[in-house]
Motif scaffolding. Sequence first.
Motif, short mmCIF file in Angstrom:
data_model
loop_
_atom_site.label_atom_id
_atom_site.label_comp_id
_atom_site.label_asym_id
_atom_site.label_seq_id
_atom_site.Cartn_x
_atom_site.Cartn_y
_atom_site.Cartn_z
N ASP A 187 10.68 52.66 36.85
CA ASP A 187 10.92 53.93 37.54
C ASP A 187 12.35 54.42 37.36
OD1 ASP A 187 8.31 54.06 38.44
OD2 ASP A 187 8.75 53.06 40.34
N GLY A 188 13.18 53.63 36.68
CA GLY A 188 14.55 54.05 36.38
C GLY A 188 15.49 53.92 37.56
N VAL A 189 16.54 54.73 37.52
CA VAL A 189 17.54 54.74 38.58
C VAL A 189 17.19 55.84 39.56
CG1 VAL A 189 19.98 55.10 39.11
CG2 VAL A 189 19.32 53.78 37.09
N LEU A 190 17.09 55.48 40.83
CA LEU A 190 16.70 56.41 41.87
C LEU A 190 17.84 56.56 42.89
CD1 LEU A 190 13.12 54.96 42.37
CD2 LEU A 190 13.75 56.95 41.00
N HIS A 191 17.87 57.71 43.54
CA HIS A 191 18.91 57.97 44.54
C HIS A 191 18.39 57.54 45.91
CE1 HIS A 191 21.27 60.43 47.38
NE2 HIS A 191 22.24 60.19 46.52
N ALA A 192 19.19 56.79 46.66
CA ALA A 192 18.81 56.37 48.00
C ALA A 192 20.03 56.16 48.87
CB ALA A 192 18.00 55.09 47.96
N ASN A 193 19.94 56.66 50.08
CA ASN A 193 21.01 56.54 51.06
C ASN A 193 20.75 55.31 51.94
OD1 ASN A 193 23.19 57.04 52.70
ND2 ASN A 193 22.27 58.77 53.73
N PHE A 194 20.71 54.14 51.31
CA PHE A 194 20.48 52.89 52.04
C PHE A 194 21.83 52.36 52.56
CE2 PHE A 194 16.91 51.99 48.79
CZ PHE A 194 15.97 52.64 49.57
N ALA A 195 21.77 51.59 53.63
CA ALA A 195 23.00 51.00 54.19
C ALA A 195 23.75 50.18 53.14
CB ALA A 195 22.65 50.12 55.39
N VAL A 196 23.03 49.53 52.24
CA VAL A 196 23.69 48.67 51.25
C VAL A 196 24.08 49.42 49.98
CG1 VAL A 196 22.67 46.53 52.09
CG2 VAL A 196 21.48 47.86 50.33
N THR A 197 23.69 50.69 49.83
CA THR A 197 24.08 51.43 48.62
C THR A 197 25.16 52.46 48.88
OG1 THR A 197 22.33 53.09 48.92
CG2 THR A 197 21.82 51.18 47.52
N ARG A 198 25.41 52.80 50.13
CA ARG A 198 26.30 53.94 50.38
C ARG A 198 27.77 53.56 50.54
NH1 ARG A 198 24.28 53.95 56.18
NH2 ARG A 198 22.29 54.71 55.45
N ASN A 199 28.18 52.51 49.85
CA ASN A 199 29.57 52.09 49.88
C ASN A 199 30.41 53.05 49.04
OD1 ASN A 199 32.00 50.68 49.69
ND2 ASN A 199 30.95 48.72 49.89
N PRO A 200 31.35 53.76 49.63
CA PRO A 200 32.12 54.75 48.85
C PRO A 200 33.19 54.16 47.93
CG PRO A 200 32.89 54.71 51.11
CD PRO A 200 31.73 53.76 51.04
N GLU A 201 33.53 52.87 48.11
CA GLU A 201 34.63 52.28 47.34
C GLU A 201 34.19 51.21 46.35
OE1 GLU A 201 36.39 50.85 50.76
OE2 GLU A 201 37.09 52.79 51.44
N ILE A 202 33.09 50.55 46.62
CA ILE A 202 32.63 49.44 45.78
C ILE A 202 31.30 49.84 45.15
CG2 ILE A 202 31.91 47.01 45.76
CD1 ILE A 202 33.71 46.62 48.25
N PRO A 203 31.22 49.83 43.81
CA PRO A 203 29.95 50.16 43.17
C PRO A 203 28.83 49.27 43.72
CG PRO A 203 31.69 50.02 41.54
CD PRO A 203 32.27 49.53 42.84
N SER A 204 27.79 49.91 44.23
CA SER A 204 26.71 49.19 44.91
C SER A 204 25.36 49.72 44.46
CB SER A 204 26.84 49.37 46.43
OG SER A 204 28.10 48.93 46.88
N CYS A 205 24.40 48.80 44.34
CA CYS A 205 23.04 49.22 44.01
C CYS A 205 22.05 48.25 44.64
CB CYS A 205 22.84 49.31 42.50
SG CYS A 205 22.91 47.75 41.61
N LEU A 206 20.80 48.69 44.70
CA LEU A 206 19.71 47.88 45.23
C LEU A 206 18.63 47.80 44.16
CD1 LEU A 206 18.17 47.86 48.74
CD2 LEU A 206 16.67 48.13 46.76
N ILE A 207 18.30 46.58 43.78
CA ILE A 207 17.26 46.34 42.76
C ILE A 207 15.93 46.09 43.46
CG2 ILE A 207 16.47 44.69 41.02
CD1 ILE A 207 19.47 44.11 40.46
N GLU A 208 14.90 46.78 43.00
CA GLU A 208 13.52 46.45 43.36
C GLU A 208 12.94 45.81 42.11
OE1 GLU A 208 12.22 46.47 46.22
OE2 GLU A 208 12.97 48.15 47.41
N ALA A 209 12.90 44.49 42.06
CA ALA A 209 12.55 43.75 40.85
C ALA A 209 11.08 43.91 40.46
CB ALA A 209 12.89 42.27 41.02
N ASP A 210 10.23 44.19 41.44
CA ASP A 210 8.79 44.31 41.21
C ASP A 210 8.16 44.66 42.54
OD1 ASP A 210 6.18 44.10 40.11
OD2 ASP A 210 6.70 42.28 39.00
N PHE A 211 6.85 44.89 42.55
CA PHE A 211 6.11 45.09 43.80
C PHE A 211 5.45 43.77 44.17
CE2 PHE A 211 6.88 49.46 43.18
CZ PHE A 211 6.54 50.14 44.35
#
Length: 191
Positions: free
Chosen positions: A134-158
Amino acid sequence: KPHPAGRRPEEITVVLDAGHGGHDTGAVSPHGLPEKDANLRLAKAVRNELVKRGYTVVMTREDDTFVELYDRPKVAHKAKADLFVSIHHNAPGYVTNPFEARSQSVYAWNPLGERLAKAINARMAAADSSLPNDGVLHANFAVTRNPEIPSCLIEADFITHPDGEAAAWDAARRPAIAAAIADGIADWASD
């Protein structure tokens, strides 16, 4: 913190967050296996791969304990981390048939995280071309919205799909996915 381009892995600190834990099971697979355990197993495999390559790795949890959602990004700040990666296994919404939903994706909130997410997603897609991406998706999750440290959330599979469940618990597949995530981090760091 400036982007780590040109720095050796030994000079880069990665915070890995195994999603859920303790009383928070996350999604549950068809055979009753909790997402929290699949997340921790994959996070530990990623840690092992990164440490082998020389990175400094800090885990938000190393066992089946509960860590408050908003405390997870604080671990990255405390460690003066260069990046933060949260590892999960997905579940569909209630209107979707769980036996039909299966893919991988990486979520980011801002351009800093998006760059990291793109690098990891590209490597994960290449590592398992049979799994829809599904590629890279935009999400305002607590763990992704860090303004200073590059952050992402991986969904490895269902984990709710029978094949996704099997993949999440496949000890032979896990190192390949962990290596792909580590390769993505290396690509991001060298770009």
